[in-house]
Scaffold this motif. Structure first.
Motif, PDB file in Angstrom:
ATOM      1  N   VAL A 175     -26.741 -18.121 103.688  1.00  0.00           N
ATOM      2  CA  VAL A 175     -26.000 -17.707 104.161  1.00  0.00           C
ATOM      3  C   VAL A 175     -25.489 -19.414 102.768  1.00  0.00           C
ATOM      4  O   VAL A 175     -26.353 -20.333 103.070  1.00  0.00           O
ATOM      5  CB  VAL A 175     -25.313 -19.516 104.977  1.00  0.00           C
ATOM      6  N   LEU A 176     -24.465 -19.528 102.307  1.00  0.00           N
ATOM      7  CA  LEU A 176     -24.637 -20.252 100.947  1.00  0.00           C
ATOM      8  C   LEU A 176     -22.776 -21.518 100.960  1.00  0.00           C
ATOM      9  O   LEU A 176     -22.040 -20.615 102.136  1.00  0.00           O
ATOM     10  CB  LEU A 176     -24.264 -21.140  99.996  1.00  0.00           C
ATOM     11  N   GLU A 177     -22.616 -22.107 100.987  1.00  0.00           N
ATOM     12  CA  GLU A 177     -21.280 -23.089 102.062  1.00  0.00           C
ATOM     13  C   GLU A 177     -20.630 -23.499  99.882  1.00  0.00           C
ATOM     14  O   GLU A 177     -21.187 -24.208  99.032  1.00  0.00           O
ATOM     15  CB  GLU A 177     -21.168 -24.490 101.717  1.00  0.00           C
ATOM     16  N   HIS A 178     -19.909 -22.711  99.603  1.00  0.00           N
ATOM     17  CA  HIS A 178     -19.224 -22.891  97.941  1.00  0.00           C
ATOM     18  C   HIS A 178     -17.433 -23.020  98.256  1.00  0.00           C
ATOM     19  O   HIS A 178     -16.751 -22.528  98.832  1.00  0.00           O
ATOM     20  CB  HIS A 178     -19.340 -21.620  96.569  1.00  0.00           C
ATOM     21  N   GLY A 179     -17.173 -24.632  97.090  1.00  0.00           N
ATOM     22  CA  GLY A 179     -15.565 -24.161  97.508  1.00  0.00           C
ATOM     23  C   GLY A 179     -14.896 -24.295  98.744  1.00  0.00           C
ATOM     24  O   GLY A 179     -14.362 -23.790  99.407  1.00  0.00           O
ATOM     25  N   GLY A 180     -15.349 -24.857 100.069  1.00  0.00           N
ATOM     26  CA  GLY A 180     -14.846 -25.232 101.731  1.00  0.00           C
ATOM     27  C   GLY A 180     -15.078 -23.814 102.032  1.00  0.00           C
ATOM     28  O   GLY A 180     -14.649 -23.186 103.169  1.00  0.00           O
ATOM     29  N   ARG A 181     -15.854 -22.344 101.366  1.00  0.00           N
ATOM     30  CA  ARG A 181     -15.624 -21.277 102.433  1.00  0.00           C
ATOM     31  C   ARG A 181     -16.926 -21.266 102.440  1.00  0.00           C
ATOM     32  O   ARG A 181     -17.840 -21.322 101.436  1.00  0.00           O
ATOM     33  CB  ARG A 181     -14.984 -20.406 101.587  1.00  0.00           C
ATOM     34  N   TYR A 182     -17.335 -20.761 103.664  1.00  0.00           N
ATOM     35  CA  TYR A 182     -19.087 -20.137 103.817  1.00  0.00           C
ATOM     36  C   TYR A 182     -19.451 -18.700 102.531  1.00  0.00           C
ATOM     37  O   TYR A 182     -18.479 -17.595 103.536  1.00  0.00           O
ATOM     38  CB  TYR A 182     -19.267 -20.374 105.418  1.00  0.00           C
ATOM     39  N   TYR A 183     -20.686 -18.715 102.591  1.00  0.00           N
ATOM     40  CA  TYR A 183     -20.830 -16.713 101.852  1.00  0.00           C
ATOM     41  C   TYR A 183     -21.853 -16.479 102.911  1.00  0.00           C
ATOM     42  O   TYR A 183     -23.407 -17.465 102.288  1.00  0.00           O
ATOM     43  CB  TYR A 183     -20.583 -16.874 100.658  1.00  0.00           C
TER      44      TYR A 183
END
Length: 284
Positions: A175-183
């Motif tokens: 899991v990564l966090e980017h731009g306020g979303r979780y991927y």
């Protein structure tokens, strides 16, 4: 290179000028190799295989899979699978020795591929696979010790659901966090399948619910490689987003799986993209 690194399920930790690569390679524990440039790797000692975690210090006697190592408050935590149970061990050094003080799994059921994610508020989450009729991805919150699952928070995330996923396998979450979303990236199909590949899903919370990207897979059969997947992301010494993943040894030959290192980025509209350019490192 002639001397390929025969690891599967790889993970790279960058710490104090060194890269540490861990992977699935032996029934005796979890090995580690070291590098300062991502190209040339060596073992920490004058041995063919150096074990950061020995089975003597672990739950389980075989099937040591899918390690990930994180530095937290000066300690190193290794999340890994032993004998189809998810475990965690701790060390004072990235090369170990990692020790599981209480030789019991984090979850006493068929489980694997545990991956830690600490959100922006400092809350630890553990993603993992529960096996049965197929491999499904689940998540739970951890206690502040980073080792104990809050069982009441165990929540389903992903299972086989897209047409490219021809087998009931979603595994290897990261899991990564980017731009306020979780991927959440994951591997679909079984690792023996040449069509093993990487997809991702997004959510507004680490707990989900997760929505798979309709353009999956984002990484499959790249550069003539079969069976690409079970990966981890890291940031290199120059601040670049990198990915380490494994592939089959060669078309028609799964084992020994070998590792490759590439790059990733997010597009301006928030799509996760993995470059098709990669390097294949070797042992010195």
């Amino acid at each position: 290179p002639d001397n390929l690194i025969p690891f599967a399920d790889p993970f790279i930790l960058y710490d104090n000028g060194w890269y540490y690569l861990y992977g699935t390679a032996s029934d005796d524990g979890i090995p580690v190799v070291m590098s300062q440039d991502l190209v040339h790797w060596s073992t920490p000692g004058e041995v063919v295989m150096y074990f950061a975690l020995s089975k003597d210090n672990s739950y389980g006697d075989y099937w040591f899979w899918a390690p990930e190592v994180y530095k937290i408050d000066g300690k190193y935590y290794m999340y890994y699978t032993a004998q189809t149970r998810i475990c965690v061990a701790v060390a004072d050094s990235p090369i170990g020795p990692f020790v599981q003080e209480v030789k019991a799994p984090m979850l006493n059921k068929y489980s694997l591929d545990n991956s830690l994610f600490i959100d922006s508020s400092g809350k630890p989450w553990l993603y993992f696979v529960i096996g049965g009729a197929g491999n499904e991805i689940w998540v739970a919150q951890l206690e502040d010790d980073y080792m104990t699952i809050k069982t009441e928070t165990i929540t389903f995330c992903l299972r086989q659901s897209q047409s490219w996923e021809t087998e009931a396998v979603n595994e290897g979450p990261f899991v990564l966090e980017h731009g306020g979303r979780y991927y959440m990236t994951y591997s679909g199909n079984t690792y023996e399948n040449p069509q093993y590949g990487i997809g991702y899903a997004t959510a507004s919370s680490p707990a989900g619910p997760w929505t798979k990207y309709p353009g999956n897979p984002i990484f499959q059969n790249v550069g003539g490689l079969d069976g690409v997947g079970h990966h981890a992301f890291f940031t290199d010494a120059s601040g670049n987003g990198r990915i380490v993943f494994h592939s089959h040894y060669a078309p028609g030959q799964v084992q020994p799986r070998v590792i490759h290192i590439g790059s990733y980025q997010f597009s301006s509209d928030g799509k996760l993209q993995i470059s098709e350019d990669y390097l294949t490192p070797g042992m010195d």
